[in-house]
Design a protein around this motif. Sequence first.
Motif, PDB file in Angstrom:
ATOM      1  N   ALA A  39       0.954  -1.249  -0.098  1.00 26.03           N
ATOM      2  CA  ALA A  39       0.165  -0.176   0.124  1.00 26.03           C
ATOM      3  C   ALA A  39       1.104   1.237   0.054  1.00 26.03           C
ATOM      4  N   LEU A  40       0.550   2.210  -0.750  1.00 27.20           N
ATOM      5  CA  LEU A  40       0.924   3.631  -0.378  1.00 27.20           C
ATOM      6  C   LEU A  40       1.179   4.080   0.953  1.00 27.20           C
ATOM      7  N   LEU A  41       2.073   4.909   1.219  1.00 24.21           N
ATOM      8  CA  LEU A  41       2.333   5.199   2.587  1.00 24.21           C
ATOM      9  C   LEU A  41       1.332   6.412   2.838  1.00 24.21           C
ATOM     10  N   ALA A  67      16.872   1.734   5.023  1.00 23.51           N
ATOM     11  CA  ALA A  67      17.204   2.651   3.946  1.00 23.51           C
ATOM     12  C   ALA A  67      17.961   1.665   2.691  1.00 23.51           C
ATOM     13  N   ALA A  68      18.693   0.482   3.175  1.00 27.06           N
ATOM     14  CA  ALA A  68      19.197  -0.199   2.110  1.00 27.06           C
ATOM     15  C   ALA A  68      18.050  -1.177   1.309  1.00 27.06           C
ATOM     16  N   LEU A  69      17.280  -1.553   2.187  1.00 33.45           N
ATOM     17  CA  LEU A  69      16.510  -2.844   1.692  1.00 33.45           C
ATOM     18  C   LEU A  69      15.024  -2.613   1.477  1.00 33.45           C
ATOM     19  N   GLY A  70      14.504  -1.485   2.138  1.00 36.01           N
ATOM     20  CA  GLY A  70      12.981  -1.220   2.379  1.00 36.01           C
ATOM     21  C   GLY A  70      12.420  -1.978   3.542  1.00 36.01           C
ATOM     22  N   VAL A  98      10.131   5.052  10.051  1.00 37.62           N
ATOM     23  CA  VAL A  98      11.492   5.075   9.472  1.00 37.62           C
ATOM     24  C   VAL A  98      11.054   5.356   7.815  1.00 37.62           C
ATOM     25  N   ALA A  99      10.101   4.526   7.245  1.00 35.50           N
ATOM     26  CA  ALA A  99       9.706   4.823   5.988  1.00 35.50           C
ATOM     27  C   ALA A  99       9.547   6.125   5.702  1.00 35.50           C
ATOM     28  N   LEU A 100       8.863   6.733   6.458  1.00 35.57           N
ATOM     29  CA  LEU A 100       8.512   8.302   6.008  1.00 35.57           C
ATOM     30  C   LEU A 100       9.934   9.062   5.959  1.00 35.57           C
ATOM     31  N   LEU A 101      10.616   8.675   7.062  1.00 38.49           N
ATOM     32  CA  LEU A 101      12.056   9.398   7.164  1.00 38.49           C
ATOM     33  C   LEU A 101      12.766   9.230   5.641  1.00 38.49           C
ATOM     34  N   LEU A 104      10.140   6.640   1.565  1.00 35.34           N
ATOM     35  CA  LEU A 104       9.788   5.522   0.575  1.00 35.34           C
ATOM     36  C   LEU A 104       8.236   5.704   0.094  1.00 35.34           C
ATOM     37  N   GLU A 105       7.823   5.243  -0.904  1.00 35.73           N
ATOM     38  CA  GLU A 105       6.514   5.471  -1.604  1.00 35.73           C
ATOM     39  C   GLU A 105       5.446   4.249  -0.996  1.00 35.73           C
TER      40      GLU A 105
END
Length: 306
Positions: A39-41, A67-70, A98-101, A104-105
């Motif tokens: 899902a989209l963030l 950051a490296a792998l999602g 972390v995904a927001l920082l 990530l999409e």
Amino acid sequence: MGKFSTLKDLLVEPVPTEISTNGNLEEALQKAEAIHQRALLTIIHRSRFQKYPPAAQDIEKIRPSIAALGILEDLLVRPHPDLPGELEILAGHTRYEVALLEKLEDAPIKVFDASDEMAVEIVTATNLQRRVLNPIAETDAILTLLSVKLGRTRSEVLQLFYQRSNSTKNVLRTPEWQLIERVFETTTRISPETFRVERVPLLNLPTELLEAVRQGQLEYTKAKVIARIADPVERQQVLEQAIAESLSLSQIRQLIAPLLPSKPIGSGFKVKAAQILQQLKKADLDPARMQQVNEYLDRIQQLLDG
């Protein structure tokens, strides 16, 4: 889809009637037969029941990997009760932050149809299991979880602990108190008695200090020191200065010293001696520690003899 009110219903697949939350709740949800999706963030939202932001050290611990792998581990979400077509997090708030920082999409998800009651239980129990909370945050989380489990208000749960303090150990063996004991055994690292004696009194701190700790602006140890200031205006001023200048505990003690009533030399001496005497009467010391106590008592006697 209908709303479920128990973890057994939520998981769909057969599970034990008694669910252990001792590090197994989120794991159990991860193993549930839910469809793996992405899902989209932009349509994923923090839980309304997540009262505290993820700790900075928790974020930094997993940030390099994401950051490296999602995000590799699914966020556990439910359809958002107020925003049709969008999602609310049940577990995985730190990964989400972390995904927001990392901008990530999207993120991997598993969607569950959970009631508000179940959402509160999952979010609160997960926080207690996986995060290091300050004592006030931990107290709030435990009270929230007990409120859900017992079907009582926060005030009513606190009343059960107040009643416990006025009873003998064998009086309150009610089903409610037995449930409280099971929650502590499977969820926290402290006992109900420790919670009653050491945690509940923290809620008596002045409101502004409690909120500062809850918002992560002030450590609870500093709040306890500032609470010694009786005048609310002076207390508020010290609180604001402590936050603005990031004062250390020793700096706060120095700052408030002129604001506290002075005590005569020797004040409290007799009270302290009486308290120690009572502890000694109740203590069950091994021979080695008893010898140490005797040595200290001999030194005190020597001081008194001049």
